[in-house]
Design an enzyme around this catalytic site. Structure first.
Site, PDB file in Angstrom:
ATOM      1  N   HIS A  48      14.355  71.961 -17.027  1.00 44.23           N
ATOM      2  CA  HIS A  48      14.011  70.934 -18.010  1.00 44.23           C
ATOM      3  C   HIS A  48      13.366  71.510 -19.270  1.00 44.23           C
ATOM      4  O   HIS A  48      13.063  70.761 -20.194  1.00 44.23           O
ATOM      5  CB  HIS A  48      13.075  69.898 -17.383  1.00 44.23           C
ATOM      6  CG  HIS A  48      13.727  69.032 -16.359  1.00 44.23           C
ATOM      7  ND1 HIS A  48      13.827  69.395 -15.038  1.00 44.23           N
ATOM      8  CD2 HIS A  48      14.338  67.830 -16.454  1.00 44.23           C
ATOM      9  CE1 HIS A  48      14.445  68.436 -14.356  1.00 44.23           C
ATOM     10  NE2 HIS A  48      14.770  67.485 -15.201  1.00 44.23           N
ATOM     11  N   HIS A  55      22.260  69.790 -15.086  1.00 46.90           N
ATOM     12  CA  HIS A  55      22.062  69.763 -13.644  1.00 46.90           C
ATOM     13  C   HIS A  55      22.399  68.380 -13.090  1.00 46.90           C
ATOM     14  O   HIS A  55      22.484  67.397 -13.812  1.00 46.90           O
ATOM     15  CB  HIS A  55      20.618  70.143 -13.277  1.00 46.90           C
ATOM     16  CG  HIS A  55      19.584  69.281 -13.924  1.00 46.90           C
ATOM     17  ND1 HIS A  55      19.096  69.497 -15.187  1.00 46.90           N
ATOM     18  CD2 HIS A  55      18.938  68.172 -13.477  1.00 46.90           C
ATOM     19  CE1 HIS A  55      18.197  68.581 -15.496  1.00 46.90           C
ATOM     20  NE2 HIS A  55      18.085  67.748 -14.469  1.00 46.90           N
ATOM     21  N   CYS A  90      14.915  57.392  -9.918  1.00 46.56           N
ATOM     22  CA  CYS A  90      15.691  58.507 -10.450  1.00 46.56           C
ATOM     23  C   CYS A  90      15.285  59.771  -9.711  1.00 46.56           C
ATOM     24  O   CYS A  90      14.180  59.864  -9.187  1.00 46.56           O
ATOM     25  CB  CYS A  90      15.415  58.715 -11.941  1.00 46.56           C
ATOM     26  SG  CYS A  90      15.926  57.373 -13.017  1.00 46.56           S
ATOM     27  N   HIS A  92      16.784  64.028  -8.241  1.00 43.80           N
ATOM     28  CA  HIS A  92      17.758  65.106  -8.163  1.00 43.80           C
ATOM     29  C   HIS A  92      18.086  65.401  -6.701  1.00 43.80           C
ATOM     30  O   HIS A  92      17.162  65.521  -5.886  1.00 43.80           O
ATOM     31  CB  HIS A  92      17.188  66.380  -8.789  1.00 43.80           C
ATOM     32  CG  HIS A  92      16.634  66.188 -10.161  1.00 43.80           C
ATOM     33  ND1 HIS A  92      15.309  65.872 -10.377  1.00 43.80           N
ATOM     34  CD2 HIS A  92      17.219  66.245 -11.373  1.00 43.80           C
ATOM     35  CE1 HIS A  92      15.108  65.760 -11.684  1.00 43.80           C
ATOM     36  NE2 HIS A  92      16.245  65.973 -12.308  1.00 43.80           N
ATOM     37  N   GLU A 110       9.896  56.849  -2.461  1.00 45.07           N
ATOM     38  CA  GLU A 110       9.088  56.341  -3.564  1.00 45.07           C
ATOM     39  C   GLU A 110       8.643  54.892  -3.364  1.00 45.07           C
ATOM     40  O   GLU A 110       7.523  54.527  -3.708  1.00 45.07           O
ATOM     41  CB  GLU A 110       9.867  56.448  -4.883  1.00 45.07           C
ATOM     42  CG  GLU A 110      10.050  57.865  -5.375  1.00 45.07           C
ATOM     43  CD  GLU A 110      10.534  57.920  -6.806  1.00 45.07           C
ATOM     44  OE1 GLU A 110      10.622  56.862  -7.463  1.00 45.07           O
ATOM     45  OE2 GLU A 110      10.822  59.040  -7.279  1.00 45.07           O
ATOM     46  N   TYR A 126      24.320  63.194 -20.168  1.00 43.84           N
ATOM     47  CA  TYR A 126      23.526  62.980 -21.370  1.00 43.84           C
ATOM     48  C   TYR A 126      22.586  64.144 -21.638  1.00 43.84           C
ATOM     49  O   TYR A 126      22.334  64.990 -20.756  1.00 43.84           O
ATOM     50  CB  TYR A 126      22.737  61.670 -21.296  1.00 43.84           C
ATOM     51  CG  TYR A 126      21.897  61.498 -20.054  1.00 43.84           C
ATOM     52  CD1 TYR A 126      20.698  62.175 -19.877  1.00 43.84           C
ATOM     53  CD2 TYR A 126      22.305  60.628 -19.047  1.00 43.84           C
ATOM     54  CE1 TYR A 126      19.934  62.004 -18.751  1.00 43.84           C
ATOM     55  CE2 TYR A 126      21.544  60.454 -17.897  1.00 43.84           C
ATOM     56  CZ  TYR A 126      20.357  61.140 -17.762  1.00 43.84           C
ATOM     57  OH  TYR A 126      19.599  60.970 -16.627  1.00 43.84           O
ATOM     58  N   GLU A 137      16.153  66.403 -20.780  1.00 47.02           N
ATOM     59  CA  GLU A 137      17.008  65.946 -19.691  1.00 47.02           C
ATOM     60  C   GLU A 137      18.471  66.241 -20.050  1.00 47.02           C
ATOM     61  O   GLU A 137      19.085  65.530 -20.820  1.00 47.02           O
ATOM     62  CB  GLU A 137      16.823  64.435 -19.458  1.00 47.02           C
ATOM     63  CG  GLU A 137      15.485  64.057 -18.867  1.00 47.02           C
ATOM     64  CD  GLU A 137      15.335  64.442 -17.408  1.00 47.02           C
ATOM     65  OE1 GLU A 137      16.236  65.105 -16.860  1.00 47.02           O
ATOM     66  OE2 GLU A 137      14.309  64.088 -16.810  1.00 47.02           O
ATOM     67  N   GLU A 139      21.541  66.168 -18.073  1.00 46.85           N
ATOM     68  CA  GLU A 139      21.892  65.731 -16.717  1.00 46.85           C
ATOM     69  C   GLU A 139      23.317  65.206 -16.597  1.00 46.85           C
ATOM     70  O   GLU A 139      23.842  64.554 -17.503  1.00 46.85           O
ATOM     71  CB  GLU A 139      20.915  64.647 -16.248  1.00 46.85           C
ATOM     72  CG  GLU A 139      19.504  65.181 -16.074  1.00 46.85           C
ATOM     73  CD  GLU A 139      18.574  64.228 -15.374  1.00 46.85           C
ATOM     74  OE1 GLU A 139      17.642  64.704 -14.710  1.00 46.85           O
ATOM     75  OE2 GLU A 139      18.760  63.004 -15.490  1.00 46.85           O
ATOM     76  N   TRP A 182      15.879  58.271 -20.947  1.00 45.41           N
ATOM     77  CA  TRP A 182      17.233  58.123 -20.435  1.00 45.41           C
ATOM     78  C   TRP A 182      17.583  56.680 -20.048  1.00 45.41           C
ATOM     79  O   TRP A 182      18.720  56.390 -19.721  1.00 45.41           O
ATOM     80  CB  TRP A 182      17.409  59.019 -19.204  1.00 45.41           C
ATOM     81  CG  TRP A 182      16.457  58.694 -18.082  1.00 45.41           C
ATOM     82  CD1 TRP A 182      16.635  57.789 -17.077  1.00 45.41           C
ATOM     83  CD2 TRP A 182      15.168  59.280 -17.844  1.00 45.41           C
ATOM     84  NE1 TRP A 182      15.541  57.756 -16.242  1.00 45.41           N
ATOM     85  CE2 TRP A 182      14.621  58.661 -16.691  1.00 45.41           C
ATOM     86  CE3 TRP A 182      14.418  60.268 -18.509  1.00 45.41           C
ATOM     87  CZ2 TRP A 182      13.378  59.005 -16.180  1.00 45.41           C
ATOM     88  CZ3 TRP A 182      13.169  60.607 -17.988  1.00 45.41           C
ATOM     89  CH2 TRP A 182      12.666  59.973 -16.847  1.00 45.41           C
TER      90      TRP A 182
END
Length: 204
Positions: A48, A55, A90, A92, A110, A126, A137, A139, A182
């Site tokens: 980042h 990624h 959100c 990864h 979460e 993006y 970001e 991504e 984002w």
């Protein structure tokens, strides 16, 4: 579909950036090309750092039976975009973990709930710098839409606040305070699938 996520644990280095989760463990992300094909891995924070490295990521949009979108306000202790509102979840995937599995896993971690009828809703690529942190970001983001029916049990280390909103209420909330860099990109990309899931309720 893998039975368990794979976590990378490279050797320690005095020059390594601090771990985003504060445990000292270095978290690896999947680097991808423009077609979404895995080409390697990178440590989470370094991926980042400007200009960013492309990624794999995922974004989840969950709705209640009235068609209201579940938003989360990111905890103030987050290393990236703290205190801003964003979509339901959100994150990864771990290297080798399927995005759908990662999305379901992270939503449970979460928010303390399991999504209902969660479905894939395409991908979006993006490049969004975050002015506040200087992080970027870059991504290739897998999108998911589903329903939530159980009571929420948010992890306070991850989430400062939650809210269910209609489309009109979302527009009003965006006037009140910042959202993640984002958010608009992933919302625009997922709206066709949202309308199918909600049947138009909630004003979507």
């Amino acid at each position: 579909m893998p039975t368990s996520p794979v976590t990378g644990r490279p050797g320690s280095s005095a020059a390594a950036p601090p771990s985003p989760n504060g445990t000292g463990e270095q978290i690896l992300l999947e680097l991808v090309d423009e077609d979404g094909t895995t080409i390697g891995t990178a440590e989470k924070l370094s991926a980042h750092m400007a200009p960013g490295r492309l990624h794999r990521a995922f974004s989840v949009f969950l709705f209640d039976d009235a068609g209201r979108l579940l938003l989360q306000r990111r905890a103030l202790g987050k290393y990236h975009s703290p205190g801003v509102w964003s979509n339901t979840c959100c994150g990864h995937p771990y290297p080798g973990e399927q995005p759908f599995v990662a999305a379901a896993r992270r939503t449970a971690e979460e928010l303390g709930v399991s999504p209902v009828l969660m479905r894939e809703a395409g991908t979006v690529r993006y490049n969004h710098p975050d002015p506040a942190s200087g992080l970027v970001e870059q991504e290739y983001n897998h999108l998911f839409v589903g329903v939530v029916r159980d009571a929420l049990h948010p992890d306070p280390d991850e989430i400062g606040e939650t809210a269910f909103v209609t489309a009109a209420e979302l527009a009003a909330k965006r006037e009140e305070g910042p959202f993640s860099a984002w958010f608009q990109t992933v919302l625009d990309s997922v709206l066709p699938a949202v309308r199918e899931v909600t049947g138009g309720s909630g004003g979507w």
